[in-house]
Design a protein around this motif. Sequence first.
Motif, PDB file in Angstrom:
ATOM      1  N   SER A  49     -36.513  -6.277  -6.817  1.00 48.44           N
ATOM      2  CA  SER A  49     -37.346  -5.385  -5.598  1.00 48.44           C
ATOM      3  C   SER A  49     -38.161  -4.387  -6.906  1.00 48.44           C
ATOM      4  O   SER A  49     -39.036  -3.702  -6.183  1.00 48.44           O
ATOM      5  N   VAL A  50     -37.500  -3.900  -7.947  1.00 50.76           N
ATOM      6  CA  VAL A  50     -38.206  -2.758  -8.250  1.00 50.76           C
ATOM      7  C   VAL A  50     -39.517  -3.124  -9.008  1.00 50.76           C
ATOM      8  O   VAL A  50     -40.655  -2.537  -8.881  1.00 50.76           O
ATOM      9  N   SER A  51     -39.633  -4.358  -9.743  1.00 51.39           N
ATOM     10  CA  SER A  51     -40.732  -4.908 -10.240  1.00 51.39           C
ATOM     11  C   SER A  51     -41.914  -5.222  -9.129  1.00 51.39           C
ATOM     12  O   SER A  51     -43.152  -5.143  -9.310  1.00 51.39           O
ATOM     13  N   LEU A  52     -41.398  -5.657  -7.940  1.00 57.78           N
ATOM     14  CA  LEU A  52     -42.325  -5.976  -6.917  1.00 57.78           C
ATOM     15  C   LEU A  52     -43.166  -4.537  -6.512  1.00 57.78           C
ATOM     16  O   LEU A  52     -44.358  -4.631  -5.915  1.00 57.78           O
ATOM     17  N   GLN A  53     -42.511  -3.592  -6.558  1.00 60.68           N
ATOM     18  CA  GLN A  53     -43.141  -2.254  -6.055  1.00 60.68           C
ATOM     19  C   GLN A  53     -43.756  -1.453  -7.221  1.00 60.68           C
ATOM     20  O   GLN A  53     -44.256  -0.351  -6.904  1.00 60.68           O
ATOM     21  N   SER A  54     -43.724  -2.068  -8.349  1.00 59.98           N
ATOM     22  CA  SER A  54     -44.036  -1.292  -9.612  1.00 59.98           C
ATOM     23  C   SER A  54     -45.706  -1.526  -9.698  1.00 59.98           C
ATOM     24  O   SER A  54     -46.101  -2.533  -9.555  1.00 59.98           O
ATOM     25  N   ALA A  55     -46.599  -0.483  -9.775  1.00 60.11           N
ATOM     26  CA  ALA A  55     -47.922  -0.675  -9.828  1.00 60.11           C
ATOM     27  C   ALA A  55     -48.235  -1.361 -11.148  1.00 60.11           C
ATOM     28  O   ALA A  55     -49.453  -2.372 -11.309  1.00 60.11           O
ATOM     29  N   ARG A  56     -47.665  -1.348 -12.378  1.00 67.32           N
ATOM     30  CA  ARG A  56     -47.712  -1.681 -13.472  1.00 67.32           C
ATOM     31  C   ARG A  56     -46.381  -2.115 -14.152  1.00 67.32           C
ATOM     32  O   ARG A  56     -45.445  -1.417 -13.981  1.00 67.32           O
ATOM     33  N   GLY A  57     -46.413  -3.144 -15.057  1.00 71.57           N
ATOM     34  CA  GLY A  57     -45.182  -3.559 -15.769  1.00 71.57           C
ATOM     35  C   GLY A  57     -44.233  -4.222 -14.832  1.00 71.57           C
ATOM     36  O   GLY A  57     -44.490  -4.740 -13.849  1.00 71.57           O
ATOM     37  N   GLY A  58     -43.073  -4.484 -15.439  1.00 71.59           N
ATOM     38  CA  GLY A  58     -41.976  -5.056 -14.722  1.00 71.59           C
ATOM     39  C   GLY A  58     -42.053  -6.497 -15.059  1.00 71.59           C
ATOM     40  O   GLY A  58     -42.994  -7.070 -15.489  1.00 71.59           O
ATOM     41  N   LEU A  59     -41.203  -7.278 -14.267  1.00 71.72           N
ATOM     42  CA  LEU A  59     -40.871  -8.657 -14.405  1.00 71.72           C
ATOM     43  C   LEU A  59     -42.135  -9.599 -14.069  1.00 71.72           C
ATOM     44  O   LEU A  59     -42.512 -10.688 -14.506  1.00 71.72           O
ATOM     45  N   TYR A  60     -43.099  -9.098 -13.072  1.00 69.33           N
ATOM     46  CA  TYR A  60     -44.001  -9.794 -12.397  1.00 69.33           C
ATOM     47  C   TYR A  60     -45.496  -9.334 -12.929  1.00 69.33           C
ATOM     48  O   TYR A  60     -46.393  -9.733 -12.704  1.00 69.33           O
ATOM     49  N   TRP A  61     -45.374  -8.616 -14.061  1.00 66.21           N
ATOM     50  CA  TRP A  61     -46.737  -8.174 -14.434  1.00 66.21           C
ATOM     51  C   TRP A  61     -47.407  -9.276 -15.367  1.00 66.21           C
ATOM     52  O   TRP A  61     -48.725  -9.402 -15.557  1.00 66.21           O
ATOM     53  N   ARG A  62     -46.678  -9.988 -16.162  1.00 68.41           N
ATOM     54  CA  ARG A  62     -46.815 -11.304 -16.763  1.00 68.41           C
ATOM     55  C   ARG A  62     -48.276 -11.123 -17.575  1.00 68.41           C
ATOM     56  O   ARG A  62     -48.399 -10.156 -18.565  1.00 68.41           O
ATOM     57  N   ASN A  63     -49.386 -11.602 -17.362  1.00 68.52           N
ATOM     58  CA  ASN A  63     -50.482 -11.840 -18.234  1.00 68.52           C
ATOM     59  C   ASN A  63     -51.668 -10.547 -17.450  1.00 68.52           C
ATOM     60  O   ASN A  63     -52.404 -11.102 -16.869  1.00 68.52           O
ATOM     61  N   ALA A  64     -51.214  -9.317 -18.103  1.00 62.75           N
ATOM     62  CA  ALA A  64     -52.020  -8.438 -17.382  1.00 62.75           C
ATOM     63  C   ALA A  64     -51.985  -8.296 -15.777  1.00 62.75           C
ATOM     64  O   ALA A  64     -53.066  -7.964 -15.464  1.00 62.75           O
ATOM     65  N   GLY A  65     -50.938  -8.472 -15.210  1.00 60.09           N
ATOM     66  CA  GLY A  65     -50.759  -8.567 -13.878  1.00 60.09           C
ATOM     67  C   GLY A  65     -51.203  -9.762 -12.964  1.00 60.09           C
ATOM     68  O   GLY A  65     -51.256  -9.614 -11.918  1.00 60.09           O
ATOM     69  N   VAL A  66     -51.662 -10.816 -13.749  1.00 58.46           N
ATOM     70  CA  VAL A  66     -52.121 -12.227 -13.142  1.00 58.46           C
ATOM     71  C   VAL A  66     -51.172 -13.274 -13.304  1.00 58.46           C
ATOM     72  O   VAL A  66     -50.863 -13.598 -14.733  1.00 58.46           O
ATOM     73  N   HIS A  67     -50.659 -13.853 -12.485  1.00 57.50           N
ATOM     74  CA  HIS A  67     -49.797 -14.949 -12.787  1.00 57.50           C
ATOM     75  C   HIS A  67     -50.798 -16.364 -12.484  1.00 57.50           C
ATOM     76  O   HIS A  67     -51.033 -16.508 -11.104  1.00 57.50           O
ATOM     77  N   TRP A  68     -51.148 -16.784 -13.338  1.00 63.86           N
ATOM     78  CA  TRP A  68     -52.656 -17.776 -12.967  1.00 63.86           C
ATOM     79  C   TRP A  68     -52.089 -19.017 -12.341  1.00 63.86           C
ATOM     80  O   TRP A  68     -52.951 -19.626 -11.876  1.00 63.86           O
ATOM     81  N   PRO A  69     -50.713 -19.511 -12.585  1.00 65.40           N
ATOM     82  CA  PRO A  69     -50.384 -20.574 -11.525  1.00 65.40           C
ATOM     83  C   PRO A  69     -50.935 -20.532  -9.889  1.00 65.40           C
ATOM     84  O   PRO A  69     -51.163 -21.491  -9.389  1.00 65.40           O
ATOM     85  N   ALA A  70     -50.389 -19.309  -9.614  1.00 63.58           N
ATOM     86  CA  ALA A  70     -50.725 -18.870  -8.193  1.00 63.58           C
ATOM     87  C   ALA A  70     -52.016 -18.779  -7.910  1.00 63.58           C
ATOM     88  O   ALA A  70     -52.627 -19.391  -6.994  1.00 63.58           O
ATOM     89  N   VAL A  71     -53.163 -18.135  -8.778  1.00 68.97           N
ATOM     90  CA  VAL A  71     -54.546 -18.309  -8.547  1.00 68.97           C
ATOM     91  C   VAL A  71     -55.146 -19.375  -8.503  1.00 68.97           C
ATOM     92  O   VAL A  71     -55.890 -19.637  -7.724  1.00 68.97           O
ATOM     93  N   ILE A  72     -54.622 -20.260  -9.435  1.00 69.90           N
ATOM     94  CA  ILE A  72     -55.233 -21.407  -9.668  1.00 69.90           C
ATOM     95  C   ILE A  72     -54.822 -22.374  -8.112  1.00 69.90           C
ATOM     96  O   ILE A  72     -55.741 -23.173  -7.645  1.00 69.90           O
ATOM     97  N   ALA A  73     -53.642 -22.442  -8.046  1.00 75.09           N
ATOM     98  CA  ALA A  73     -53.165 -23.122  -6.665  1.00 75.09           C
ATOM     99  C   ALA A  73     -53.925 -22.605  -5.650  1.00 75.09           C
ATOM    100  O   ALA A  73     -54.257 -23.474  -4.735  1.00 75.09           O
ATOM    101  N   GLN A  74     -54.165 -20.966  -5.433  1.00 78.04           N
ATOM    102  CA  GLN A  74     -54.906 -20.755  -4.282  1.00 78.04           C
ATOM    103  C   GLN A  74     -56.192 -21.177  -4.240  1.00 78.04           C
ATOM    104  O   GLN A  74     -56.687 -21.581  -3.056  1.00 78.04           O
ATOM    105  N   VAL A  75     -57.180 -21.277  -5.159  1.00 77.77           N
ATOM    106  CA  VAL A  75     -58.422 -21.666  -5.269  1.00 77.77           C
ATOM    107  C   VAL A  75     -58.497 -23.138  -5.012  1.00 77.77           C
ATOM    108  O   VAL A  75     -59.417 -23.461  -3.976  1.00 77.77           O
ATOM    109  N   VAL A  76     -57.533 -23.788  -5.591  1.00 72.88           N
ATOM    110  CA  VAL A  76     -57.772 -25.312  -5.502  1.00 72.88           C
ATOM    111  C   VAL A  76     -57.509 -25.824  -4.142  1.00 72.88           C
ATOM    112  O   VAL A  76     -58.204 -26.634  -3.606  1.00 72.88           O
ATOM    113  N   SER A  77     -56.459 -25.087  -3.564  1.00 73.56           N
ATOM    114  CA  SER A  77     -56.027 -25.372  -2.331  1.00 73.56           C
ATOM    115  C   SER A  77     -56.933 -24.914  -1.073  1.00 73.56           C
ATOM    116  O   SER A  77     -57.207 -25.550  -0.110  1.00 73.56           O
ATOM    117  N   MET A  78     -57.825 -23.717  -1.500  1.00 76.81           N
ATOM    118  CA  MET A  78     -58.789 -23.415  -0.535  1.00 76.81           C
ATOM    119  C   MET A  78     -59.956 -24.430  -0.627  1.00 76.81           C
ATOM    120  O   MET A  78     -60.399 -24.690   0.746  1.00 76.81           O
TER     121      MET A  78
END
Length: 468
Positions: free
Chosen positions: A376-405
């Motif tokens: 929950s802490v990482s979800l609400q962090s503007a920067r850093g945390g578990l979900y920051w990954r590649n400069a704040g982008v998780h490419w699997p989700a972004v790619i999946a979003q574009v392909v499925s659209m």
Amino acid sequence: MTSTARLFRIAWANSTASWVLPVPPCAAGAARGVGVRQRRHAPAQQHWRRRLCSGLLRGHGPSGLFWLWSGAVFNVEFLFYGTLIMTFGLTVTQAILAIIVGNLFYALLGFASLQGPKTGTTAFMVSRAPFGQNGNRLVALFNWVTQVGFEIEGIYFVVATVILLFSLHGSNVFFAVLAAFTFNRLHLSTFHAKPVSFAVWTTALVLLISVGGLGWTENGNDYSRYLPRDTPPSRTFWAATLGGAIPSIILEILGVLAYTITTKSVGIAQIGVPESFPSWFVTPFLIFAIFQLLAINTIDMYSSGVTLQALGLPIKRWGTVILDTVVCAVVTGIILFHGNFYADFSGFLLYIVVWLAPWFGILITDHLLRRGHYDSVSLQSARGGLYWRNAGVHWPAVIAQVVSMVAALMWINAAFDVPSYTGPISNHFPGLHGGDFSWALGIVVGAGVYWALAGRGVPREAAHIAAT
């Protein structure tokens, strides 16, 4: 307390709370501070924030969530949706079948409400888990446009209703008394319509899915987050699902039956009040509609506000309300004086499925992969945390979003809407010429691509959270 009264109370509490509390903390804030801005709150303010987030629905539990969604859906817009699908040429049987099947998809709202109690934060804060803080900005922007679109619909109906009221009764509207609905002029045997093709029926179905279960998924966690953390997921699911589906089915069928009386409606705005309704019913109905539509719009306005904040814009909640109001006023004016509401709104409903179905598929797949474990802490962090990954982008989700659209656009039929477009697959299969399965392709392709790309990494994240 009536469902509409509950809606007023909860929506008002949400709005005023978020003006005071810029970052929704809930479980995260109770355990650890999230950023300097959050730590600056006074102790009394922190206590109020925790009390609000841990149990605004306390005393009602999941039943409170049921009545919230029941109140949100039990409004005149859903009566209009019933009459809207009849303009496709459906028979009464086809329309009722579409309504029943379409409202089964309120299960999607149920699934999209499961993360709220555990994370204590909003839908598009939870969406940072699969997309990352920066990757989430794209779908959050799509959501803001969608929320504003539904706000415009509500404001359009309010303005149209006021115009109609004063054209009928002038200033005497305040002396009206609400009256009961009547079926005295309902005779189904006199209504004859040739059944439409299955392909046309699928287009009516996707409209109902869009205004119903799928269309509410981006709001689900905004309100389920106020349930206690130990709320059983099954109770959260059924509260949201049935709270939305039951009144939706009732009102949409009522709209279908009203259409069988006469296809003509009262007023220049064509707001779905049949001319054959008794004159004593029309005015009380319209007065009730004005207040109810204003109450319902608080749902979209609140979710729109928290979405703008999830985008990372440095704007307070009252500022988001002003921004939404200005945008809605301008677009509503354009539609009233120069637009075709039916074509514009139908097109809006069909096209939001293109982004919303993939986003839902990704969100739920991510939830299953991590088995409901979130930081929950990482979800609400503007920067850093578990979900920051590649400069704040998780490419699997972004790619999946574009392909499925892109996949969803392959099987969409908006030939008679604005903008006019028909996907190449829509006219490819015999017997399905002009069909629309954009919602199915969006969900399935989005879920499948994300599972293929993130099927190993996300479970490792979840294991790390469980270990700590």
